[in-house]
Scaffold this motif. Structure first.
Motif, PDB file in Angstrom:
ATOM      1  N   PHE A 163      37.609  19.568  18.823  1.00  0.00           N
ATOM      2  CA  PHE A 163      37.770  20.718  19.701  1.00  0.00           C
ATOM      3  C   PHE A 163      38.690  20.358  20.857  1.00  0.00           C
ATOM      4  N   GLU A 164      39.167  21.400  21.513  1.00  0.00           N
ATOM      5  CA  GLU A 164      40.001  21.249  22.702  1.00  0.00           C
ATOM      6  C   GLU A 164      39.611  22.337  23.692  1.00  0.00           C
ATOM      7  N   VAL A 165      39.563  22.008  24.968  1.00  0.00           N
ATOM      8  CA  VAL A 165      39.291  22.986  26.014  1.00  0.00           C
ATOM      9  C   VAL A 165      40.602  23.356  26.686  1.00  0.00           C
ATOM     10  N   VAL A 166      40.909  24.641  26.695  1.00  0.00           N
ATOM     11  CA  VAL A 166      42.116  25.145  27.346  1.00  0.00           C
ATOM     12  C   VAL A 166      41.681  25.934  28.579  1.00  0.00           C
ATOM     13  N   PRO A 167      41.918  25.410  29.776  1.00  0.00           N
ATOM     14  CA  PRO A 167      41.412  26.078  30.982  1.00  0.00           C
ATOM     15  C   PRO A 167      42.088  27.415  31.225  1.00  0.00           C
ATOM     16  N   GLY A 168      41.379  28.262  31.943  1.00  0.00           N
ATOM     17  CA  GLY A 168      41.924  29.549  32.349  1.00  0.00           C
ATOM     18  C   GLY A 168      41.664  29.763  33.828  1.00  0.00           C
ATOM     19  N   ILE A 169      42.339  30.722  34.410  1.00  0.00           N
ATOM     20  CA  ILE A 169      42.091  31.073  35.807  1.00  0.00           C
ATOM     21  C   ILE A 169      40.727  31.740  35.888  1.00  0.00           C
ATOM     22  N   SER A 170      39.827  31.142  36.645  1.00  0.00           N
ATOM     23  CA  SER A 170      38.479  31.698  36.760  1.00  0.00           C
ATOM     24  C   SER A 170      38.509  33.034  37.500  1.00  0.00           C
ATOM     25  N   ALA A 171      37.510  33.846  37.228  1.00  0.00           N
ATOM     26  CA  ALA A 171      37.435  35.168  37.859  1.00  0.00           C
ATOM     27  C   ALA A 171      37.431  35.070  39.376  1.00  0.00           C
ATOM     28  N   ALA A 172      36.797  34.025  39.912  1.00  0.00           N
ATOM     29  CA  ALA A 172      36.748  33.870  41.365  1.00  0.00           C
ATOM     30  C   ALA A 172      38.142  33.701  41.954  1.00  0.00           C
ATOM     31  N   LEU A 173      38.967  32.896  41.303  1.00  0.00           N
ATOM     32  CA  LEU A 173      40.317  32.667  41.805  1.00  0.00           C
ATOM     33  C   LEU A 173      41.198  33.897  41.606  1.00  0.00           C
ATOM     34  N   GLY A 174      40.997  34.588  40.483  1.00  0.00           N
ATOM     35  CA  GLY A 174      41.743  35.822  40.269  1.00  0.00           C
ATOM     36  C   GLY A 174      41.395  36.879  41.299  1.00  0.00           C
ATOM     37  N   ALA A 175      40.089  37.024  41.585  1.00  0.00           N
ATOM     38  CA  ALA A 175      39.648  38.006  42.568  1.00  0.00           C
ATOM     39  C   ALA A 175      40.157  37.657  43.965  1.00  0.00           C
ATOM     40  N   ALA A 176      40.141  36.374  44.297  1.00  0.00           N
ATOM     41  CA  ALA A 176      40.637  35.958  45.614  1.00  0.00           C
ATOM     42  C   ALA A 176      42.108  36.312  45.773  1.00  0.00           C
ATOM     43  N   ALA A 177      42.902  36.050  44.730  1.00  0.00           N
ATOM     44  CA  ALA A 177      44.333  36.325  44.804  1.00  0.00           C
ATOM     45  C   ALA A 177      44.623  37.824  44.852  1.00  0.00           C
ATOM     46  N   SER A 178      43.919  38.596  44.019  1.00  0.00           N
ATOM     47  CA  SER A 178      44.234  40.021  43.928  1.00  0.00           C
ATOM     48  C   SER A 178      43.724  40.818  45.120  1.00  0.00           C
ATOM     49  N   THR A 179      42.729  40.299  45.830  1.00  0.00           N
ATOM     50  CA  THR A 179      42.222  40.998  47.016  1.00  0.00           C
ATOM     51  C   THR A 179      42.775  40.439  48.314  1.00  0.00           C
ATOM     52  N   GLY A 180      43.384  39.248  48.262  1.00  0.00           N
ATOM     53  CA  GLY A 180      43.901  38.625  49.469  1.00  0.00           C
ATOM     54  C   GLY A 180      42.836  37.947  50.311  1.00  0.00           C
ATOM     55  N   ILE A 181      41.713  37.598  49.686  1.00  0.00           N
ATOM     56  CA  ILE A 181      40.644  36.902  50.406  1.00  0.00           C
ATOM     57  C   ILE A 181      40.762  35.402  50.126  1.00  0.00           C
ATOM     58  N   PRO A 182      41.043  34.587  51.137  1.00  0.00           N
ATOM     59  CA  PRO A 182      41.099  33.145  50.910  1.00  0.00           C
ATOM     60  C   PRO A 182      39.683  32.585  50.784  1.00  0.00           C
ATOM     61  N   LEU A 183      39.418  31.832  49.747  1.00  0.00           N
ATOM     62  CA  LEU A 183      38.061  31.312  49.577  1.00  0.00           C
ATOM     63  C   LEU A 183      37.754  30.192  50.559  1.00  0.00           C
ATOM     64  N   THR A 184      38.786  29.519  51.024  1.00  0.00           N
ATOM     65  CA  THR A 184      38.640  28.574  52.136  1.00  0.00           C
ATOM     66  C   THR A 184      39.677  28.930  53.186  1.00  0.00           C
ATOM     67  N   HIS A 185      39.361  28.590  54.437  1.00  0.00           N
ATOM     68  CA  HIS A 185      40.251  28.913  55.550  1.00  0.00           C
ATOM     69  C   HIS A 185      39.926  27.955  56.685  1.00  0.00           C
ATOM     70  N   ARG A 186      40.944  27.371  57.296  1.00  0.00           N
ATOM     71  CA  ARG A 186      40.688  26.364  58.331  1.00  0.00           C
ATOM     72  C   ARG A 186      39.843  26.895  59.477  1.00  0.00           C
ATOM     73  N   ASP A 187      39.925  28.205  59.741  1.00  0.00           N
ATOM     74  CA  ASP A 187      39.173  28.781  60.851  1.00  0.00           C
ATOM     75  C   ASP A 187      37.902  29.503  60.408  1.00  0.00           C
ATOM     76  N   ALA A 188      37.598  29.467  59.110  1.00  0.00           N
ATOM     77  CA  ALA A 188      36.451  30.247  58.638  1.00  0.00           C
ATOM     78  C   ALA A 188      35.531  29.498  57.673  1.00  0.00           C
ATOM     79  N   ALA A 189      36.067  28.692  56.772  1.00  0.00           N
ATOM     80  CA  ALA A 189      35.219  28.017  55.785  1.00  0.00           C
ATOM     81  C   ALA A 189      35.936  26.797  55.231  1.00  0.00           C
ATOM     82  N   SER A 190      35.226  25.684  55.215  1.00  0.00           N
ATOM     83  CA  SER A 190      35.784  24.446  54.656  1.00  0.00           C
ATOM     84  C   SER A 190      35.178  24.115  53.301  1.00  0.00           C
ATOM     85  N   SER A 191      34.364  25.014  52.768  1.00  0.00           N
ATOM     86  CA  SER A 191      33.763  24.783  51.454  1.00  0.00           C
ATOM     87  C   SER A 191      33.549  26.119  50.757  1.00  0.00           C
TER      88      SER A 191
END
Length: 278
Positions: A120-148
């Motif tokens: 078998f082989e695993v082919v990664p994909g863009i996770s829904a969390a990263l897609g949602a962050a990009a399409s909504t403009g919400i940074p999942l981390t931010h130096r002034d808001a969240a470091s994790s």
């Protein structure tokens, strides 16, 4: 149950655990696109949309697994039809929404394939969390808001629900930082209440993104005190992601624009410009 001795002696094809990304076919990886367009057998989840399935060759066999994340917690790791084709010597693309290794049962399926000596082989994909962050403009981390950032599922296996093990979401996630919940729409009210009881302020920003990256994407922004009512009024459909944390207030809505292909005057790749220095 497939006998291990038979599995080892039979001719085996390969199984590709492929991430289909968050929905938009343009967010597929090149590897995923190549496998989809050349596969002889494609087994796909319900979350995989028609735009992506349109890339599959009309001569390929399509197997609708019919599994959404969280809807079949006690189902076998590998669909029997996938194993049947692989053990008959056929290569199979097992297509999953998002990334196979993030709430996609990729680990469980890989372990079962390895136990049966199926390559078998695993082919990664863009996770829904990263897609949602990009399409909504919400940074999942931010130096002034969240470091994790924490990815969690609001759904448990039936065994955990019966025993009560790990049933409290607040006990499973940090009290600070960004929280992204998969499969959290149906339990949103209980989740918000639990996070508040665990110490997060009522005014903590929260966002629910439905059908992330797709043309019918919808977004509801509120706080933990009001998010459940707001989503109920909006009647958001699944699949949807929940994002909790101060990063929601840092949202910068992306500019919607159509980007033309990079081509030269002859319709081929744009020429490389040489920059003269000095």
């Amino acid at each position: 149950m497939i006998d291990g001795t038979i599995a080892r002696s039979a001719p085996r094809g390969r199984v590709f655990l492929v991430g289909a990304g968050p929905g938009d076919p343009e967010l597929l990886t090149l590897r995923a696109h190549r496998l989809l367009t050349t596969a002889r057998v494609v087994a796909y989840d319900e979350l995989v949309g028609p735009e992506i399935l349109a890339l599959v060759s009309p001569d390929a066999e399509r197997i609708a697994v019919g599994r959404r994340r969280g809807t079949c917690p006690d189902a076998p790791s590998i669909h029997p039809a996938v194993l049947e084709r692989a053990l008959a010597g056929l290569d199979v693309v097992r297509l999953k929404g998002g990334d196979p290794m993030i709430f996609g049962r990729g680990g469980e399926e890989a372990a079962e394939l390895a136990a049966l000596h199926v390559p078998f082989e695993v082919v990664p994909g863009i996770s829904a969390a990263l897609g949602a962050a990009a399409s909504t403009g919400i940074p999942l981390t931010h130096r002034d808001a969240a470091s994790s950032v924490t990815f969690a599922t609001a759904h448990l296996r039936a065994q955990d629900e019966r025993t009560g093990e790990g049933s409290s979401l607040a006990n499973r996630v940090p009290a600070e930082g960004t929280l992204v919940l998969y499969m959290g729409l149906s339990t949103l009210r209980e989740t918000a209440r639990g996070l508040v009881e665990a110490g997060r302020p009522l005014e903590t920003p929260a966002c629910v993104v439905s059908h992330a990256t797709l043309p019918d994407q919808r977004v509801v922004v509120a706080d933990l005190a009001t998010i459940a009512d707001a989503v109920e009024r909006a009647a958001l459909p699944t699949p949807a992601l929940v994002i909790v944390g101060e990063v929601v207030t840092r949202r910068v809505v992306p500019t919607q624009q159509q980007v033309a292909p990079l081509t030269g005057t002859g319709g081929g790749p744009a020429p490389v410009r040489k920059v003269q220095r000095g």
